[in-house]
Each structure stands twice: as C-alpha cells, then as structure tokens.
Enzyme design. Structure first.
Site, PDB file in Angstrom:
ATOM      1  CE  LYS A  87      36.665  49.879  42.556  1.00 21.85           C
ATOM      2  NZ  LYS A  87      36.877  48.506  42.411  1.00 21.85           N
TER       3      LYS A  87
HETATM    4  C1  E4P Z   1      34.383  46.931  40.669  1.00 25.63           C
HETATM    5  O1  E4P Z   1      34.722  48.240  40.627  1.00 25.63           O
HETATM    6  C2  E4P Z   1      33.677  46.524  42.129  1.00 25.63           C
HETATM    7  O2  E4P Z   1      34.764  46.257  42.842  1.00 25.63           O
HETATM    8  C3  E4P Z   1      33.216  45.060  41.688  1.00 25.63           C
HETATM    9  O3  E4P Z   1      32.371  45.406  40.539  1.00 25.63           O
HETATM   10  C4  E4P Z   1      32.028  44.721  42.899  1.00 25.63           C
HETATM   11  O4  E4P Z   1      31.633  43.579  42.154  1.00 25.63           O
HETATM   12  P1  E4P Z   1      30.843  42.297  43.056  1.00 25.63           P
HETATM   13  O5  E4P Z   1      29.642  43.000  43.881  1.00 25.63           O
HETATM   14  O6  E4P Z   1      30.544  41.240  42.454  1.00 25.63           O
HETATM   15  O7  E4P Z   1      31.908  41.796  44.281  1.00 25.63           O
END
Ligand code: E4P
Length: 217
Positions: A87
C-alpha cells in the site's frame, strides 16, 4: 464486488472470515497502532499472521515517503507472503514507486485517494488497486460515492485495469451505494459488514415462523 475487512484486529478478521464472504484485508498504520503493535518486526509478524488466517489479498502500508525508501520497504513487505499487496500513498514518489513495483511484479494499492485525477495517475502507474476514501470525503461535505461512480466511468471509458477499492467505509449503506456505483472492492469495518444482515422484517418474520413451528412440532 469483493469484500475486504478494514482492520488489524485478529478477532474481527476471524469473525468476518468465518462468514465465508471475505476476500481480503486492508490495514494502515493507524489500525496497526490501535492494536498496540510496536516495532517493524512485530508489524511484519502481524501481517504474516493475517496472511495465514485469510486466503486473499492483504494490504500492508509503507511508511516511507521517498522513492528509495518506499521501494526498499515495499520489497520487504512483499517478501512476507505472496498475498501481500504493498500500500503506497498518492504522492509524487509514491506514483513513481507504484510504476517501479508494477514493472517488477509487485502488486500495489494506491491509498489516500480523494480525486478522479489522482485515480487516473494511480491507474497509469499500474496500481492493482486504487483506494478512494469515501467516509473522509463525506466528512468534508463532498459525496464520496459520487467519486466512486466518476472513477468507475473513467476507468471503463479508458480501459484501465486498476480495481476500485472503496475505503473509509462507515456504514452498510456505504457498501450498497459503492456496489451500485461500480466499486470492484469494498473494504469495511466489521460492523458495516454485519449491518448488511439487518432488516426488522427479517426478525419479525423469523419470530413468527418459529412461533408457528411450535404448532407443527
Ligand atoms: C483502508 O485502506 C483505509 O486506510 C481506511 O479505510 C481508512 O479508513 P478511515 O477513514 O475510517 O480511517
């Protein structure tokens, strides 16, 4: 549409996996910190444990922000397990790194995406997944689901192969709306996945069936 769970919590991952509908897991540094995991070795071990629990793509996020650091970190993450997807944040060096990973057979998830322009760049660099953050867009009084629909339309017109991974999901309704808008994947907290089960008429109907079943016993 694929279902990923968005957490570093092993109990929640197990519960979602046991439903039989889980296709993968996404994590981020905030989610790992929430589980109290500290130090690179512990973080890497945690990813390994998740990979052994779930047969699907597991996103593991780099914390480097310059090209060479992202590449070194991404190579180490990818070596943990074949199902790891690296990622990478939507920044200039991140885009360069995604292209490098693409050219070198390492799959990526381009994260922190908030616009169609960013999604085009991620696809051009060959990202496996692009992660628009729906809930955070809603928080800023724009419509996150509209962005999913826009990216889906652009990718379809242009023939981009990058999968749209709707992230920052906050509710069961978000999941349904993202499915409608053309998301390939939704990564969701466990509560939002379980929220899909709920309907009062199901509960009322089941109670009646069980009551009537006593008459036939
Ligand atoms: C996933 O890949 C993201 O990092 C995550 O969904 C972010 O979510 P949030 O906005 O609830 O922190």
């Amino acid at each position: 549409m694929k279902f990923f769970i968005d957490t570093g919590n092993l109990a929640q991952i197990k519960e979602a996996n046991e439903l039989g509908i889980l296709d993968g897991v996404t994590t981020n540094p905030s989610l790992m910190a929430k589980e109290g995991i500290k130090g690179q070795e512990a973080v890497f071990n945690h990813y390994k444990t998740i990979c052994e629990m779930v047969d699907g793509d597991i996103s593991a996020e780099v914390i480097s922000t310059e090209f060479n650091g992202i590449i070194e970190e991404g190579k180490k993450l990818a070596a943990i397990h074949p199902n790891i997807v690296v990622k990478v944040p939507m920044i200039k060096d991140g885009v360069k790194a995604i292209k490098w990973f693409t050219d070198n057979g390492i799959r990526t998830n381009c994260t922190l995406v908030f616009s169609a322009g960013q999604a085009i760049l991620a696809a051009k660099a060959g990202a496996t997944y692009v992660s628009p953050f729906i809930g955070r867009i809603d928080d800023s009084t724009w419509d996150g689901v509209d962005l999913i629909a826009q990216i889906s339309n652009i990718y379809s017109i242009q023939g981009f192969k990058t999968e749209i991974l709707a992230a920052s999901i906050r509710s069961a309704l978000h999941i349904v709306k993202c499915a409608e808008a053309g998301a390939d994947v939704c990564t969701c907290p466990l509560d939002s996945i379980l929220g899909l089960l709920k309907h009062p008429l199901t509960d009322i109907g089941l109670a009646k069936f069980l009551e009537d079943a006593k008459k036939t016993a």
